[in-house]
Design a protein around this motif. Structure first.
Motif, PDB file in Angstrom:
ATOM      1  N   LEU A   1      -5.432   6.559  -5.816  1.00  0.00           N
ATOM      2  CA  LEU A   1      -5.991   6.002  -4.580  1.00  0.00           C
ATOM      3  C   LEU A   1      -5.550   4.556  -4.385  1.00  0.00           C
ATOM      4  O   LEU A   1      -5.217   4.140  -3.275  1.00  0.00           O
ATOM      5  CB  LEU A   1      -7.528   6.029  -4.629  1.00  0.00           C
ATOM      6  N   ARG A   2      -5.557   3.785  -5.476  1.00  0.00           N
ATOM      7  CA  ARG A   2      -5.171   2.383  -5.364  1.00  0.00           C
ATOM      8  C   ARG A   2      -3.710   2.261  -4.922  1.00  0.00           C
ATOM      9  O   ARG A   2      -3.383   1.438  -4.077  1.00  0.00           O
ATOM     10  CB  ARG A   2      -5.410   1.645  -6.680  1.00  0.00           C
ATOM     11  N   ARG A   3      -2.864   3.120  -5.482  1.00  0.00           N
ATOM     12  CA  ARG A   3      -1.463   3.097  -5.037  1.00  0.00           C
ATOM     13  C   ARG A   3      -1.371   3.410  -3.535  1.00  0.00           C
ATOM     14  O   ARG A   3      -0.658   2.734  -2.790  1.00  0.00           O
ATOM     15  CB  ARG A   3      -0.639   4.120  -5.833  1.00  0.00           C
ATOM     16  N   LEU A   4      -2.099   4.417  -3.119  1.00  0.00           N
ATOM     17  CA  LEU A   4      -2.060   4.829  -1.713  1.00  0.00           C
ATOM     18  C   LEU A   4      -2.541   3.696  -0.795  1.00  0.00           C
ATOM     19  O   LEU A   4      -2.021   3.505   0.304  1.00  0.00           O
ATOM     20  CB  LEU A   4      -2.949   6.062  -1.539  1.00  0.00           C
ATOM     21  N   ALA A   5      -3.525   2.924  -1.259  1.00  0.00           N
ATOM     22  CA  ALA A   5      -4.116   1.871  -0.435  1.00  0.00           C
ATOM     23  C   ALA A   5      -3.305   0.586  -0.446  1.00  0.00           C
ATOM     24  O   ALA A   5      -3.525  -0.292   0.387  1.00  0.00           O
ATOM     25  CB  ALA A   5      -5.543   1.588  -0.914  1.00  0.00           C
ATOM     26  N   GLN A   6      -2.365   0.458  -1.395  1.00  0.00           N
ATOM     27  CA  GLN A   6      -1.692  -0.834  -1.532  1.00  0.00           C
ATOM     28  C   GLN A   6      -0.174  -0.768  -1.467  1.00  0.00           C
ATOM     29  O   GLN A   6       0.478  -1.761  -1.150  1.00  0.00           O
ATOM     30  CB  GLN A   6      -2.109  -1.485  -2.866  1.00  0.00           C
ATOM     31  N   ASP A   7       0.390   0.385  -1.756  1.00  0.00           N
ATOM     32  CA  ASP A   7       1.837   0.490  -1.895  1.00  0.00           C
ATOM     33  C   ASP A   7       2.372   1.276  -0.704  1.00  0.00           C
ATOM     34  O   ASP A   7       1.993   2.424  -0.486  1.00  0.00           O
ATOM     35  CB  ASP A   7       2.122   1.220  -3.220  1.00  0.00           C
ATOM     36  N   SER A   8       3.263   0.645   0.075  1.00  0.00           N
ATOM     37  CA  SER A   8       3.691   1.301   1.318  1.00  0.00           C
ATOM     38  C   SER A   8       4.540   2.540   1.050  1.00  0.00           C
ATOM     39  O   SER A   8       4.692   3.380   1.926  1.00  0.00           O
ATOM     40  CB  SER A   8       4.446   0.308   2.205  1.00  0.00           C
ATOM     41  N   ALA A   9       5.100   2.699  -0.138  1.00  0.00           N
ATOM     42  CA  ALA A   9       5.894   3.901  -0.421  1.00  0.00           C
ATOM     43  C   ALA A   9       5.016   5.077  -0.862  1.00  0.00           C
ATOM     44  O   ALA A   9       5.466   6.224  -0.845  1.00  0.00           O
ATOM     45  CB  ALA A   9       6.929   3.603  -1.499  1.00  0.00           C
ATOM     46  N   ALA A  10       3.785   4.813  -1.256  1.00  0.00           N
ATOM     47  CA  ALA A  10       2.952   5.875  -1.836  1.00  0.00           C
ATOM     48  C   ALA A  10       2.560   6.938  -0.819  1.00  0.00           C
ATOM     49  O   ALA A  10       2.368   8.101  -1.172  1.00  0.00           O
ATOM     50  CB  ALA A  10       1.697   5.268  -2.470  1.00  0.00           C
ATOM     51  N   SER A  11       2.448   6.570   0.455  1.00  0.00           N
ATOM     52  CA  SER A  11       2.041   7.575   1.440  1.00  0.00           C
ATOM     53  C   SER A  11       3.092   8.684   1.523  1.00  0.00           C
ATOM     54  O   SER A  11       2.741   9.854   1.626  1.00  0.00           O
ATOM     55  CB  SER A  11       1.804   6.933   2.812  1.00  0.00           C
ATOM     56  N   ARG A  12       4.368   8.320   1.465  1.00  0.00           N
ATOM     57  CA  ARG A  12       5.419   9.350   1.481  1.00  0.00           C
ATOM     58  C   ARG A  12       5.367  10.184   0.212  1.00  0.00           C
ATOM     59  O   ARG A  12       5.431  11.410   0.268  1.00  0.00           O
ATOM     60  CB  ARG A  12       6.800   8.695   1.587  1.00  0.00           C
ATOM     61  N   LYS A  13       5.246   9.505  -0.921  1.00  0.00           N
ATOM     62  CA  LYS A  13       5.252  10.225  -2.197  1.00  0.00           C
ATOM     63  C   LYS A  13       4.080  11.182  -2.299  1.00  0.00           C
ATOM     64  O   LYS A  13       4.227  12.310  -2.766  1.00  0.00           O
ATOM     65  CB  LYS A  13       5.192   9.228  -3.367  1.00  0.00           C
ATOM     66  N   GLN A  14       2.906  10.733  -1.876  1.00  0.00           N
ATOM     67  CA  GLN A  14       1.706  11.550  -2.050  1.00  0.00           C
ATOM     68  C   GLN A  14       1.454  12.483  -0.860  1.00  0.00           C
ATOM     69  O   GLN A  14       0.587  13.356  -0.941  1.00  0.00           O
ATOM     70  CB  GLN A  14       0.482  10.650  -2.274  1.00  0.00           C
ATOM     71  N   GLY A  15       2.159  12.286   0.246  1.00  0.00           N
ATOM     72  CA  GLY A  15       1.922  13.126   1.427  1.00  0.00           C
ATOM     73  C   GLY A  15       0.541  12.939   2.020  1.00  0.00           C
ATOM     74  O   GLY A  15      -0.054  13.854   2.591  1.00  0.00           O
ATOM     75  N   ARG A  16       0.020  11.715   1.864  1.00  0.00           N
ATOM     76  CA  ARG A  16      -1.317  11.419   2.373  1.00  0.00           C
ATOM     77  C   ARG A  16      -1.343   9.982   2.889  1.00  0.00           C
ATOM     78  O   ARG A  16      -0.411   9.213   2.657  1.00  0.00           O
ATOM     79  CB  ARG A  16      -2.370  11.511   1.252  1.00  0.00           C
ATOM     80  N   ALA A  17      -2.414   9.611   3.579  1.00  0.00           N
ATOM     81  CA  ALA A  17      -2.561   8.228   4.028  1.00  0.00           C
ATOM     82  C   ALA A  17      -3.989   7.768   3.823  1.00  0.00           C
ATOM     83  O   ALA A  17      -4.931   8.574   3.849  1.00  0.00           O
ATOM     84  CB  ALA A  17      -2.173   8.086   5.498  1.00  0.00           C
ATOM     85  N   TRP A  18      -4.134   6.443   3.619  1.00  0.00           N
ATOM     86  CA  TRP A  18      -5.427   5.817   3.392  1.00  0.00           C
ATOM     87  C   TRP A  18      -5.863   5.102   4.664  1.00  0.00           C
ATOM     88  O   TRP A  18      -5.108   4.287   5.208  1.00  0.00           O
ATOM     89  CB  TRP A  18      -5.290   4.810   2.241  1.00  0.00           C
ATOM     90  N   LEU A  19      -7.053   5.421   5.152  1.00  0.00           N
ATOM     91  CA  LEU A  19      -7.611   4.744   6.326  1.00  0.00           C
ATOM     92  C   LEU A  19      -8.875   4.037   5.903  1.00  0.00           C
ATOM     93  O   LEU A  19      -9.879   4.690   5.595  1.00  0.00           O
ATOM     94  CB  LEU A  19      -7.954   5.756   7.420  1.00  0.00           C
ATOM     95  N   GLU A  20      -8.849   2.725   5.874  1.00  0.00           N
ATOM     96  CA  GLU A  20     -10.017   1.974   5.414  1.00  0.00           C
ATOM     97  C   GLU A  20     -10.871   1.525   6.589  1.00  0.00           C
ATOM     98  O   GLU A  20     -10.363   0.954   7.549  1.00  0.00           O
ATOM     99  CB  GLU A  20      -9.564   0.754   4.592  1.00  0.00           C
ATOM    100  N   GLY A  21     -12.160   1.792   6.491  1.00  0.00           N
ATOM    101  CA  GLY A  21     -13.114   1.278   7.477  1.00  0.00           C
ATOM    102  C   GLY A  21     -13.465   2.294   8.547  1.00  0.00           C
ATOM    103  O   GLY A  21     -12.734   3.230   8.841  1.00  0.00           O
ATOM    104  N   ASP A  22     -14.630   2.053   9.167  1.00  0.00           N
ATOM    105  CA  ASP A  22     -15.161   2.950  10.189  1.00  0.00           C
ATOM    106  C   ASP A  22     -14.221   3.145  11.362  1.00  0.00           C
ATOM    107  O   ASP A  22     -14.070   4.258  11.874  1.00  0.00           O
ATOM    108  CB  ASP A  22     -16.471   2.364  10.753  1.00  0.00           C
ATOM    109  N   HIS A  23     -13.589   2.035  11.814  1.00  0.00           N
ATOM    110  CA  HIS A  23     -12.808   2.122  13.045  1.00  0.00           C
ATOM    111  C   HIS A  23     -11.672   3.139  12.910  1.00  0.00           C
ATOM    112  O   HIS A  23     -11.515   4.027  13.752  1.00  0.00           O
ATOM    113  CB  HIS A  23     -12.247   0.744  13.427  1.00  0.00           C
ATOM    114  N   LEU A  24     -10.910   3.013  11.838  1.00  0.00           N
ATOM    115  CA  LEU A  24      -9.781   3.930  11.637  1.00  0.00           C
ATOM    116  C   LEU A  24     -10.259   5.344  11.351  1.00  0.00           C
ATOM    117  O   LEU A  24      -9.681   6.321  11.845  1.00  0.00           O
ATOM    118  CB  LEU A  24      -8.888   3.430  10.493  1.00  0.00           C
ATOM    119  N   ALA A  25     -11.292   5.451  10.528  1.00  0.00           N
ATOM    120  CA  ALA A  25     -11.790   6.779  10.177  1.00  0.00           C
ATOM    121  C   ALA A  25     -12.289   7.514  11.426  1.00  0.00           C
ATOM    122  O   ALA A  25     -12.062   8.714  11.597  1.00  0.00           O
ATOM    123  CB  ALA A  25     -12.894   6.665   9.126  1.00  0.00           C
ATOM    124  N   ARG A  26     -12.942   6.772  12.317  1.00  0.00           N
ATOM    125  CA  ARG A  26     -13.431   7.402  13.559  1.00  0.00           C
ATOM    126  C   ARG A  26     -12.286   7.761  14.504  1.00  0.00           C
ATOM    127  O   ARG A  26     -12.353   8.759  15.229  1.00  0.00           O
ATOM    128  CB  ARG A  26     -14.429   6.473  14.265  1.00  0.00           C
TER     129      ARG A  26
END
Lengths: 263, 263
Positions: A19-44
């Motif tokens: 999770l930390r990699r996904l939240a901090q490393d811009s290459a991790a979203s491609r590697k993991q096939g997922r994205a991190w959305l922090e906070g109510d605004h993005l999640a909504r």
């Protein structure tokens, strides 16, 4: 009664480390096939487009009040000790909740639409610029973004944050080659600092595709040759160039304004 | 023969510690009354406006080739061991040279000009947004920037970097209060997401002052009351808001384009 959740207290936990990699490393979203959305605004913003979280992640101190809104939606809930959530967050004041979504989004078509109003990004480097351009594209009625190989990862955490939810109003395609752009059936407009028509004196075609390039080098020669028009932005102050996201905002707005004037 | 220089090899050196603060901490420029400009591009932008460096700073590996261009101009030359220069730099690939200039600039008037084309920044938080707006202001013929208290430090290292030299084409005033803005004698234009005239259907006054606000909260009520017009940017995509630097670029460009159309 709060939903069931996995509680994590150790920074050595493998799930936390992913999770930390996904939240901090811009290459991790491609590697993991997922994205991190922090906070109510993005999640909504994701929820409003029927994107269901794979994971919902909470700081321990926010779990009780956030669980009723989010915990039932996710396939898995994770509660992190507050210091772990803070270590994950790249925000100056951590939002204390976030979700992980799987990519590609369920509504994303497999191929881009040749006739749609489009923003093309050619090796744009800066995450803040990239996110700001996605936001402008969505605001001005463009429906897809084509990012050439070498552009900042569109689902990287900084681009997602700067995009403020625009990711969910657009179809996003990454890793493209210059020759893929030839398949666009709409006029391709390139900005130029030294040639072409003045933007404020040009009747713009609609739909169209705007081409924005690398912060230092601009658009590549291979792409510039494909452009059906080169457009200049007047700069009476005599400065050499604008920030690329500023130039994009001006061009994309000009398309929207021209479209309204033509109605 | 290279100019005389002080060589520094220890991170405990007090001069190095002051420099590192100046290069990394956005509050240090105000405290020290100086600014850090890293790299040839910014240093040349300063020199082109007759701003003489107080210090020129070189990585050891660049000292021999850079000395002939820069060392004779500065009152003092400092050569840092390469790892120290890298520790100072906030850039992904350090430029290996930089200069320190004293503030305020010699050409800066003591008071702002009430009749000049102006950009007013009301508590803009993000350094990248702030620098991008300075760049747009200079490009579109605005000559001064008034930053209200709470805005990012205009001479902080990230704003300077994002400004790409625009700082030297503008007169910059910081730490102002809302009542100071009353002294402007040009029409004050505020952007709004929900009221006012459409930008693309409005004949804009020239000179004018554009007012841009806090990323989350927008312009304060006290300032919004002083505005002579509220201007909306069309957003057919239905997104809530644009990035503030994107909105500023669109508005400042509209002023420049309108001025050319009226000539």
């Amino acid at each position: 009664m709060p939903a069931p959740a996995q509680h994590i207290h150790s920074p050595a936990n493998p799930l936390f480390k992913d999770l930390r990699r996904l939240a901090q490393d811009s290459a991790a979203s491609r590697k993991q096939g997922r994205a991190w959305l922090e906070g109510d605004h993005l999640a909504r913003a994701a929820r409003a487009r029927q994107v269901r979280p794979a994971l919902a992640v909470f700081a321990e101190s926010s779990w009780q009040q956030s669980a009723h809104e989010w915990a039932g939606l996710a396939r898995q809930n994770i509660v992190l000790a507050d210091p772990l959530f803070a270590a994950l967050s790249a925000l100056p004041s951590p939002a204390r909740m976030g979700i992980v979504i799987e990519l590609p989004l369920p509504a994303q078509p497999a191929r881009f639409a040749p006739g749609a109003p489009t923003l093309v990004l050619d090796r744009v480097q800066d995450a803040g610029n990239t996110g700001s351009m996605l936001r402008s594209a969505a605001a001005f009625g463009f429906t897809q973004v084509l990012a050439l190989q070498g552009t900042a990862a569109l689902w990287g955490p900084k681009v997602v944050r700067a995009g403020m939810g625009a990711h969910f109003a657009l179809h996003l395609f990454e890793g493209l080659q210059p020759e893929d752009i030839e398949q666009l059936a709409v006029p391709l407009l390139a900005t130029s600092s030294h040639q072409g028509q003045w933007l404020h004196r040009t009747a713009l075609p609609w739909p169209c595709a705007w081409l924005m390039g690398h912060e230092g080098q601009g658009v590549s020669a291979a792409l510039a040759r494909q452009a059906s028009a080169h457009i200049r932005i007047t700069q009476p102050g005599g400065e050499e160039s604008l920030n690329v996201a500023a130039a994009a905002a001006i061009c994309l707005h000009a398309s929207a304004a021209g479209r309204e004037a033509g109605e």
